[in-house]
Design a protein around this motif. Structure first.
Motif, PDB file in Angstrom:
ATOM      1  N   ILE A 170      11.733   5.605   3.532  1.00 38.13           N
ATOM      2  CA  ILE A 170      10.722   5.556   2.824  1.00 38.13           C
ATOM      3  C   ILE A 170      11.291   5.295   1.543  1.00 38.13           C
ATOM      4  N   SER A 171      11.782   5.441   0.895  1.00 43.43           N
ATOM      5  CA  SER A 171      12.297   5.130  -0.627  1.00 43.43           C
ATOM      6  C   SER A 171      11.981   4.015  -0.733  1.00 43.43           C
ATOM      7  N   THR A 172      12.554   3.079   0.375  1.00 42.17           N
ATOM      8  CA  THR A 172      13.160   1.500   0.440  1.00 42.17           C
ATOM      9  C   THR A 172      11.842   0.326   0.145  1.00 42.17           C
ATOM     10  N   LEU A 173      11.319   1.089   1.085  1.00 44.91           N
ATOM     11  CA  LEU A 173       9.896   0.947   1.051  1.00 44.91           C
ATOM     12  C   LEU A 173       8.832   0.843  -0.065  1.00 44.91           C
ATOM     13  N   ILE A 174       8.822   2.356  -0.337  1.00 45.78           N
ATOM     14  CA  ILE A 174       8.426   2.773  -2.013  1.00 45.78           C
ATOM     15  C   ILE A 174       8.220   1.311  -3.107  1.00 45.78           C
ATOM     16  N   ILE A 175       9.725   0.626  -3.016  1.00 41.71           N
ATOM     17  CA  ILE A 175      10.408   0.079  -4.519  1.00 41.71           C
ATOM     18  C   ILE A 175       9.291  -1.028  -3.273  1.00 41.71           C
ATOM     19  N   LEU A 176       9.732  -1.574  -2.311  1.00 41.71           N
ATOM     20  CA  LEU A 176       9.522  -2.906  -1.862  1.00 41.71           C
ATOM     21  C   LEU A 176       7.472  -3.239  -2.461  1.00 41.71           C
ATOM     22  N   VAL A 177       6.872  -2.086  -1.843  1.00 40.61           N
ATOM     23  CA  VAL A 177       5.832  -1.896  -2.530  1.00 40.61           C
ATOM     24  C   VAL A 177       5.619  -2.257  -3.913  1.00 40.61           C
ATOM     25  N   ILE A 178       6.290  -1.567  -4.435  1.00 41.07           N
ATOM     26  CA  ILE A 178       6.216  -1.911  -6.337  1.00 41.07           C
ATOM     27  C   ILE A 178       6.117  -3.705  -5.890  1.00 41.07           C
ATOM     28  N   PHE A 179       7.320  -3.754  -5.450  1.00 42.49           N
ATOM     29  CA  PHE A 179       7.791  -5.284  -5.853  1.00 42.49           C
ATOM     30  C   PHE A 179       6.636  -6.214  -5.591  1.00 42.49           C
ATOM     31  N   ILE A 180       5.972  -6.104  -3.585  1.00 37.99           N
ATOM     32  CA  ILE A 180       4.926  -6.793  -3.695  1.00 37.99           C
ATOM     33  C   ILE A 180       3.679  -6.277  -4.483  1.00 37.99           C
ATOM     34  N   THR A 181       3.062  -5.141  -5.267  1.00 40.82           N
ATOM     35  CA  THR A 181       2.357  -5.610  -6.196  1.00 40.82           C
ATOM     36  C   THR A 181       2.366  -6.142  -7.486  1.00 40.82           C
ATOM     37  N   ALA A 182       3.799  -5.898  -7.733  1.00 37.15           N
ATOM     38  CA  ALA A 182       3.689  -6.604  -8.887  1.00 37.15           C
ATOM     39  C   ALA A 182       3.821  -8.459  -8.371  1.00 37.15           C
ATOM     40  N   GLY A 183       4.117  -8.606  -6.972  1.00 34.20           N
ATOM     41  CA  GLY A 183       4.178  -9.692  -7.266  1.00 34.20           C
ATOM     42  C   GLY A 183       2.731 -10.632  -7.124  1.00 34.20           C
ATOM     43  N   LEU A 184       1.892  -9.613  -6.086  1.00 35.98           N
ATOM     44  CA  LEU A 184       0.182 -10.295  -6.189  1.00 35.98           C
ATOM     45  C   LEU A 184      -0.404 -10.157  -7.280  1.00 35.98           C
ATOM     46  N   SER A 185       0.440  -9.485  -8.248  1.00 32.55           N
ATOM     47  CA  SER A 185      -0.417  -9.395  -9.842  1.00 32.55           C
ATOM     48  C   SER A 185      -0.097 -10.154 -10.842  1.00 32.55           C
ATOM     49  N   ILE A 186       1.156 -10.862 -10.372  1.00 36.10           N
ATOM     50  CA  ILE A 186       1.662 -11.908 -11.576  1.00 36.10           C
ATOM     51  C   ILE A 186       0.768 -13.329 -10.795  1.00 36.10           C
ATOM     52  N   MET A 187       1.314 -13.288  -8.992  1.00 38.53           N
ATOM     53  CA  MET A 187      -0.057 -14.322  -8.461  1.00 38.53           C
ATOM     54  C   MET A 187      -1.029 -14.954  -9.122  1.00 38.53           C
ATOM     55  N   GLY A 188      -1.567 -13.481  -9.248  1.00 40.06           N
ATOM     56  CA  GLY A 188      -3.469 -13.636  -9.373  1.00 40.06           C
ATOM     57  C   GLY A 188      -3.649 -13.976 -10.610  1.00 40.06           C
ATOM     58  N   TYR A 189      -2.553 -13.458 -11.293  1.00 42.18           N
ATOM     59  CA  TYR A 189      -2.934 -13.962 -13.108  1.00 42.18           C
ATOM     60  C   TYR A 189      -2.997 -15.356 -13.579  1.00 42.18           C
ATOM     61  N   GLN A 190      -1.966 -15.675 -12.622  1.00 41.52           N
ATOM     62  CA  GLN A 190      -1.585 -17.559 -12.982  1.00 41.52           C
ATOM     63  C   GLN A 190      -2.055 -18.264 -12.084  1.00 41.52           C
ATOM     64  N   LEU A 191      -2.993 -17.542 -10.861  1.00 45.80           N
ATOM     65  CA  LEU A 191      -4.154 -18.826 -10.646  1.00 45.80           C
ATOM     66  C   LEU A 191      -5.241 -18.319 -11.105  1.00 45.80           C
ATOM     67  N   GLY A 192      -5.012 -17.484 -11.977  1.00 48.00           N
ATOM     68  CA  GLY A 192      -6.844 -16.586 -13.013  1.00 48.00           C
ATOM     69  C   GLY A 192      -8.130 -16.516 -12.060  1.00 48.00           C
ATOM     70  N   PHE A 193      -7.281 -15.241 -11.184  1.00 53.13           N
ATOM     71  CA  PHE A 193      -7.780 -14.395 -10.051  1.00 53.13           C
ATOM     72  C   PHE A 193      -7.714 -13.196 -10.586  1.00 53.13           C
ATOM     73  N   ASN A 194      -9.054 -12.107 -10.790  1.00 51.73           N
ATOM     74  CA  ASN A 194      -8.157 -11.072 -11.046  1.00 51.73           C
ATOM     75  C   ASN A 194      -7.596  -9.968  -9.352  1.00 51.73           C
ATOM     76  N   THR A 195      -8.206 -10.794  -8.251  1.00 49.54           N
ATOM     77  CA  THR A 195      -7.671 -10.041  -7.137  1.00 49.54           C
ATOM     78  C   THR A 195      -6.334  -9.497  -7.100  1.00 49.54           C
ATOM     79  N   GLY A 196      -5.576 -10.069  -7.389  1.00 53.24           N
ATOM     80  CA  GLY A 196      -3.945  -9.505  -7.150  1.00 53.24           C
ATOM     81  C   GLY A 196      -3.785  -8.181  -8.397  1.00 53.24           C
ATOM     82  N   MET A 197      -4.449  -7.808  -9.035  1.00 53.83           N
ATOM     83  CA  MET A 197      -4.220  -7.319 -10.262  1.00 53.83           C
ATOM     84  C   MET A 197      -5.101  -5.753  -9.572  1.00 53.83           C
TER      85      MET A 197
END
Length: 506
Positions: free
Chosen positions: A384-411
């Protein structure tokens, strides 16, 4: 084995629901909080303009101002008087605006503005003790004419109100008799009418009313007649005898001997301008809110930051009610008991479409990574602890990707509860291993369906308005949830199992 009676339980439910509704109605009536979120109320801005010529000496100007006029509630008062001292004073039984200056000369203009809102529940100021009629003396032959006219009016009346109406009819008759013509020859009609009513032992006075018309300027006050019937002051149109004050008229002067007094000036004149505006009813309710009664329990007493927090928290009971209904009565399967409520809260923050995209993306990627973790045979806590860290990385990656593409969906995915998301991924992964992918799809789709239904309820402006401004309505929600907790019948989704029996019976 004895069965415990459910009567106390249902009586308690009845008390919860009834008290919630009664308190909400009392809050609405006492504080004026509207039931609808976008309800608008009219507000009148009335400006009194005083013009006079100062005579190069100390000046004191005193203007009578409204004091809780019937049918209206005063919100604010202010004056525009450069160089003048200003205060509102109470003289005997009336309020007056007073301007003073050490020395002034030439034309002067002063302004007094009042903001008022129509309020049919406002009855004005009631006298602390019954007023006495003014003593009136008549000389002959007027005295005989007054007695004769009052006697004729008394024959057709039985109350002060009816006597007033009959007297106005006689004095305003198109074909007056000799007595009426005698009295009206050298007398002001309104003054004569007031004196005759006082002579008949009915306290009477002249009041000044202002007809409210949007965007009008240079308006003058109109005289009205007021009598005391033993309980309250009643207003009449002195020309027609019609009882009652029109809704578009505000009584500016009621119990004052003079409209305006000017010391140190001449040629004084008062005129009025007015403007009608509309403002949100909830704004007016907040301005009129006091720290007494139910106002003491209002959430508006809290700091702004805490108000924002409670606006979201108080939506949760609605989501819980929707989850209870869909799970207990309808029979929708979900992943976790109240995970759909948390998802719905995130949807309220992010809006529906971006929230759905973010949630499905995070869970899908998380399930793929969880599949790899299962091959490592980690302990539950470490997994579970590993999943929490991975989910944080996933959300951060989606936020960065959304920002680079000009969308706020990832954020927007950052609004989702990270720990709950990680635990949901873990539960779905175990469910996949034990019951297969079909059950994961059923529970996942059920969770999203319940979350969307809860979002549709919680995102309504009326829902946010009622839950925040009428927090006692949560007692009603609590009562409904407790009632559904007693339901032990078939769920609607289970009825399909009995459909073949219905076909066979035919």
């Amino acid at each position: 084995m004895s069965v415990r009676s459910r009567k106390p339980f249902y009586f308690g439910i009845f008390l919860l629901i009834t008290s919630g509704l009664v308190l909400a109605v009392l809050r609405h009536m006492e504080m004026g909080i509207p039931w609808q979120a976008g309800e608008q109320r009219p507000v009148w801005m009335v400006e009194a303009r005083i013009d006079f010529i100062a005579q190069n000496e100390p000046v004191k100007v005193s203007l009578n101002i409204p004091d809780n006029p019937p049918g209206f509630t005063i919100l604010s008062e202010q004056a525009a008087s450069p160089g003048y001292g200003f205060s509102i004073v109470q003289e005997n039984r009336n309020r007056r605006a007073e301007w003073t200056i050490r020395e002034a000369s030439g034309p002067q203009t002063l302004y007094f503005m009042v903001q008022m809102v129509p309020d049919r529940s406002s009855e004005g100021v009631k006298p602390k003790r019954p007023p006495e009629p003014t003593q009136v003396f008549w000389e002959e032959p007027q005295a005989t004419a007054v007695e004769e006219i009052l006697a004729r009016a008394a024959e057709k009346s039985s109350t002060p109100e009816s006597l007033t109406r009959e007297l106005i009819k006689l004095l305003r008759s198109e074909d007056p008799n000799q007595n009426t013509a005698l009295l009206l020859t050298n007398s002001d009609y309104l003054e004569l009418l007031t004196r005759m009513l006082n002579h008949a032992a009915i306290p009477a006075r002249i009041a000044d009313g202002l007809k409210l018309e949007d965007a009008r300027r240079r308006q003058q006050l109109r005289p009205f007649l007021q009598i005391y019937n033993g309980e309250s002051w009643l207003t009449f149109n002195p020309m027609t005898g019609q009882q009652g004050l029109p809704e578009d008229v505000v009584l500016w002067r009621q119990d004052s001997a003079s409209r305006i007094d000017v010391v140190g000036g001449r040629n004084s004149e008062v005129s009025f301008a007015m403007l009608r505006q509309t403002v949100p009813a909830i704004q007016l309710a907040r301005e009129e809110m006091t720290s007494e009664g139910l106002g003491l329990l209002s959430l508006y007493q809290l700091p702004i930051e805490e108000q924002s927090m409670f606006r979201m928290l108080l939506l949760l009971p609605l989501g819980a009610l929707m989850v209870a209904f869909l799970r207990i009565v309808i029979g929708v399967k979900t992943s976790g008991t109240f995970m759909p409520v948390l998802i719905a809260v995130a949807f309220v923050q992010t809006s529906l479409a971006p929230g759905l995209i973010a949630f499905v993306t995070v869970v899908a990627i998380g399930l793929l990574l969880r599949g790899y973790l299962s091959s490592l045979n980690l302990l539950l806590v470490a997994r579970i602890s590993t999943l929490i860290i991975l989910v944080i990385f996933i959300t951060a990656g989606l936020s960065i990707m959304g920002y680079q593409l000009g969308f706020n969906t990832g954020m927007t995915v950052s609004f989702f509860p990270i720990v709950i998301l990680a635990w949901t991924i873990e539960r779905m992964s175990i469910l996949w291993e034990e019951d297969g992918a079909r059950e994961v799809m059923v529970q996942g789709a059920g969770s999203l369906f319940v979350a969307v239904c809860a979002y549709l309820v919680m995102s309504r402006p009326t829902a946010g308005h009622l839950t925040f401004n009428f927090p006692e309505l949560h007692l009603v929600v609590l009562g409904l949830i407790l009632l559904m907790g007693q339901y032990t019948g078939y769920k609607l989704s289970e009825l399909r199992r009995f459909y073949p029996m219905k076909v066979y019976d035919k």
